[in-house]
Scaffold this active site. Structure first.
Site, PDB file in Angstrom:
ATOM      1  CD  GLU B  29     -21.390  -6.238  -4.436  1.00 48.10           C
ATOM      2  OE1 GLU B  29     -20.706  -5.209  -4.217  1.00 48.10           O
ATOM      3  OE2 GLU B  29     -21.153  -7.033  -5.358  1.00 48.10           O
ATOM      4  CD  GLU B  60     -19.376  -6.864  -7.966  1.00 45.70           C
ATOM      5  OE1 GLU B  60     -18.574  -7.820  -7.960  1.00 45.70           O
ATOM      6  OE2 GLU B  60     -19.339  -5.940  -7.138  1.00 45.70           O
ATOM      7  CG  PHE B  83     -18.756   2.534  -7.344  1.00 47.58           C
ATOM      8  CD1 PHE B  83     -18.429   3.894  -7.410  1.00 47.58           C
ATOM      9  CD2 PHE B  83     -18.905   1.957  -6.095  1.00 47.58           C
ATOM     10  CE1 PHE B  83     -18.259   4.636  -6.246  1.00 47.58           C
ATOM     11  CE2 PHE B  83     -18.743   2.690  -4.929  1.00 47.58           C
ATOM     12  CZ  PHE B  83     -18.417   4.037  -5.001  1.00 47.58           C
ATOM     13  CG  ASP B  85     -16.081   2.786 -11.995  1.00 44.82           C
ATOM     14  OD1 ASP B  85     -15.265   3.489 -12.588  1.00 44.82           O
ATOM     15  OD2 ASP B  85     -17.058   3.257 -11.356  1.00 44.82           O
ATOM     16  CG  PHE B  86     -17.845  -2.303  -8.886  1.00 46.16           C
ATOM     17  CD1 PHE B  86     -16.651  -1.601  -9.014  1.00 46.16           C
ATOM     18  CD2 PHE B  86     -18.497  -2.270  -7.659  1.00 46.16           C
ATOM     19  CE1 PHE B  86     -16.131  -0.881  -7.952  1.00 46.16           C
ATOM     20  CE2 PHE B  86     -17.979  -1.554  -6.600  1.00 46.16           C
ATOM     21  CZ  PHE B  86     -16.801  -0.853  -6.741  1.00 46.16           C
ATOM     22  CG  HIS B 129     -14.488   3.401  -6.979  1.00 46.99           C
ATOM     23  ND1 HIS B 129     -13.272   2.778  -7.092  1.00 46.99           N
ATOM     24  CD2 HIS B 129     -15.246   2.590  -6.191  1.00 46.99           C
ATOM     25  CE1 HIS B 129     -13.282   1.648  -6.397  1.00 46.99           C
ATOM     26  NE2 HIS B 129     -14.466   1.511  -5.844  1.00 46.99           N
TER      27      HIS B 129
END
Lengths: 334, 327
Positions: B29, B60, B83, B85-86, B129
């Site tokens: 992205e 994702e 990130f 976290d994603f 994040h």
């Protein structure tokens, strides 16, 4: 009959479809018997009643094309030409199985035949099938990727992510929703905001609304051919919703009691793809001996495969430690 | 001789991999036209075009699914998850699909894929994040886990990761993007599973990863200058495969060890290292293994809160002093 006026399929292809569907039906029936004999453990999700969909694509696809299916994938694997003992042997946990017992019923894979795996987490394989399609586009080659899934899949996020990506990049892929009216144990209509769970979502991704009788092998074959050609010619993805019905429960443990008796009876007696196709073949004046001959041949093939599987050794216990990594092993520290 | 930031080394590493092998492409992205939200992929679109540098939607699962499928055919994708976290929103694709498909298919399918992602705290981005998530991938059979701590390691480990026939999660530390290094040669390759000694010493072993390895090095320099303590700092660089032999050699020499992790305490990678040390080096130990971690809390955002949650150079120094003094 319309088909008689427009016999675009022809006897040879019809017999191929007949043989294919019979094989899928008989193997699934035997898989069920082997379960009852405790020769197959774990779970299984039979595609009894849904043979026309996998069968038609199996006949329509070319060598080198990629297919992805769900945990209800015995039929789709066989439809690409994987051996019966490869499938039944895998279900029985024998060395002759496609993955020597390491994957089991829900993960049948046969890369040589283009069977890029059977996926047991709803929705995931739609995104992965985009990847083989992307590879064909990247390499400027002509393979088509086909991804089969159930109606329940249309309500998970990955379905929507995958359709959007396939469309924005015009990937050579065909998404095939087998709408058997039930997501596991619940009527799909009770948990879905639209009437046709896949087809009614197509417009959100600039795709055509395609609904087909998934129990009519001829119709299914025509639809498959059109979508495959479109993908192969570089005109992008299709989403097909094929209406069908499973003859048994969701999985081994499910007697399917949540379905009304009348509904089950109607589909079994009046809409069975194999029963109806046999009638159609006779209407097309195909010699009944030819039809019966194919039946006997398939029966023999299945019996032989069961014998091979029963006599195949169980896997060596050392197999546990193989093939985590590409070097063949599983070591994670020096 | 070139001075290169960690950030610049990421785009250079990807570019070098793409120049060497036409099978390598890059997907993520905002990675192409925008050059990445951390500007770590600037210039790639210009050099390689849209066919090989693909700007993807915020999807994702679709990104990693596409990368996986392409890898199954023999391409070598590099996929970015903005990130770390994603990773949670595409964890099925990673943990169930990418990691297990080779095994379940009895080796019929290889997945030569690199997932690179911005990891770690220090930016005051808050709990969604800023996480350090190497642990998540370490515990799943079938994933290799890489976390470089400097520009040269980014170059060398990316080269090895792209060439590796197995899936690699490549954790880049956000707080290291601006760090600089003088490099004579940028065409580097560092085998996965080879730890690096950042500071020599025989009094105690400090084991760190990514930002924590760099903070441990800084701590070791101060310990030497001001406290006359000589600490050996091991930068693991990769958690899977793990260079256990380097750890063992150092503990035989020092007998004392602390691990420094940026993640919360429970099931952090240091717990596994500690267990291995107990198993393999028990008789060499002069005391128990000490684990320095963040407390078992989500990361808070405000300066003072985040700074006091993530292990600091001062905290490492204090822990080492306590350890060496036998407190």
């Amino acid at each position: 009959m319309e088909d008689k006026l427009n016999d675009d399929i022809g006897e040879a292809k019809r017999l191929q479809l007949w043989e294919m569907m019979l094989k899928l039906r008989l193997v699934e029936k035997k898989a069920y018997d082997l379960f009852l004999q405790n020769l197959i453990k774990g779970t299984s999700h039979l595609a009894l009643g849904q043979e026309a969909i996998a069968g038609a694509f199996g006949v329509a696809l070319q060598e080198g094309d990629y297919t992805f299916c769900t945990y209800r994938g015995h039929a789709h694997t066989l439809a690409r030409g994987s051996s019966i003992e490869g499938v039944l042997g895998e279900l029985m946990g024998r060395q002759c199985g496609l993955m020597k017992g390491k994957g089991g019923s829900m993960h049948l894979t046969d890369v040589e035949k283009g069977v890029m795996g059977s996926y047991a987490i709803i929705g995931a394989h739609l995104t992965i099938a985009n990847g083989t399609a992307l590879a064909s586009k990247y390499n400027k080659t002509k393979e088509v990727s086909v991804c089969f899934f159930g109606d329940g899949t249309t309500n998970i996020g990955a379905f929507h992510e995958a359709l959007n990506m396939a469309k924005i990049w015009d990937l050579p892929i065909v998404f095939v929703c087998e709408n058997n009216l039930y997501m596991e144990y619940t009527a799909i209509s009770e948990v879905t905001a639209v009437e046709h769970p896949a087809a009614d979502r197509a417009s959100a991704y600039s795709l055509d609304k395609i609904i087909v009788d998934g129990n009519d092998a001829d119709e299914m074959y025509r639809t498959a051919q059109t979508a495959i050609k479109k993908a192969r010619d570089g005109h992008g993805p299709s989403l097909i919703e094929a209406k069908t019905y499973r003859h048994s429960g969701h999985s081994r443990a499910d007697p399917g009691k949540y379905r009304p008796d009348e509904e089950v009876k109607d589909w079994m007696e009046n809409k069975d793809p194999i029963k109806n196709y046999r009638k159609k073949l006779l209407e097309f004046n195909i010699d009944e001996k030819t039809i019966t001959g194919i039946e006997s041949k398939i029966q023999q093939q299945v019996e032989d495969a069961i014998n091979i599987s029963k006599n195949s050794p169980i896997p060596d216990i050392k197999e546990i430690y193989t093939d985590v990594w590409a070097d063949g092993g599983y070591k994670w520290h020096n | 001789m070139a001075q290169l930031t960690y950030r610049e080394s990421v785009s250079l590493a990807i570019a070098q991999a793409m120049r060497k092998d036409p099978k390598v492409f890059f997907i993520g992205e905002d990675v192409g036209a925008a050059g990445g939200v951390f500007k770590a992929t600037v210039g790639l679109l210009d050099e390689f075009g849209k066919e090989r540098v693909m700007d993807a939607p915020i999807s994702e699962q679709a990104i990693l699914g596409a990368a996986m499928g392409a890898a199954m055919t023999g391409l070598r994708p590099i996929a970015e998850i903005m990130f770390s976290d994603f990773l949670a929103v595409c964890w099925d694709i990673i943990a169930n699909q990418i990691a297990k498909t080779r095994y379940m298919s009895d080796g019929q399918i290889n997945i030569p894929l690199v997932i690179r992602t911005a990891n770690g705290g220090g930016s005051k981005f808050g709990a969604q994040h800023s996480q350090s998530l190497e642990n998540w991938s370490m515990m799943i059979p079938g994933l290799k886990v890489v976390a470089p701590s400097c520009a040269s390691d980014v170059l060398g480990l990316m080269d090895a990761s792209v060439k590796d026939p197995d899936p690699v999660i490549f954790y880049e530390h956000k707080s290291l993007y601006a760090s600089k290094e003088q490099l004579e040669n940028t065409n580097l390759s560092i085998p996965l599973g080879q730890a690096n000694i950042l500071h020599e010493g025989a009094d105690i072993t400090i084991i760190g990863l990514a930002l924590m390895a760099q903070r441990s090095k800084k701590a070791a320099q101060i310990l030497k200058e001001k406290h006359n303590i000589n600490a050996k700092v091991i930068d693991l660089r990769t958690l899977v495969p793990l260079d256990l032999q380097t750890i063992k050699r150092s503990i035989i020499e020092t007998g004392l060890v602390i691990t420094v992790e940026e993640n919360p305490r429970l099931c952090g990678w240091g717990a596994e290292i500690s267990s291995l040390i107990t198993e393999h080096c028990f008789s060499n130990l002069k005391g128990p293994v000490t684990r320095v971690t963040t407390p078992h809390v989500p990361l808070p955002s405000a300066d003072i809160l985040e700074d006091n949650t993530i292990p600091s150079v001062d905290l490492i120094i204090n822990e080492v002093i306590k350890k060496v003094k036998g407190e």
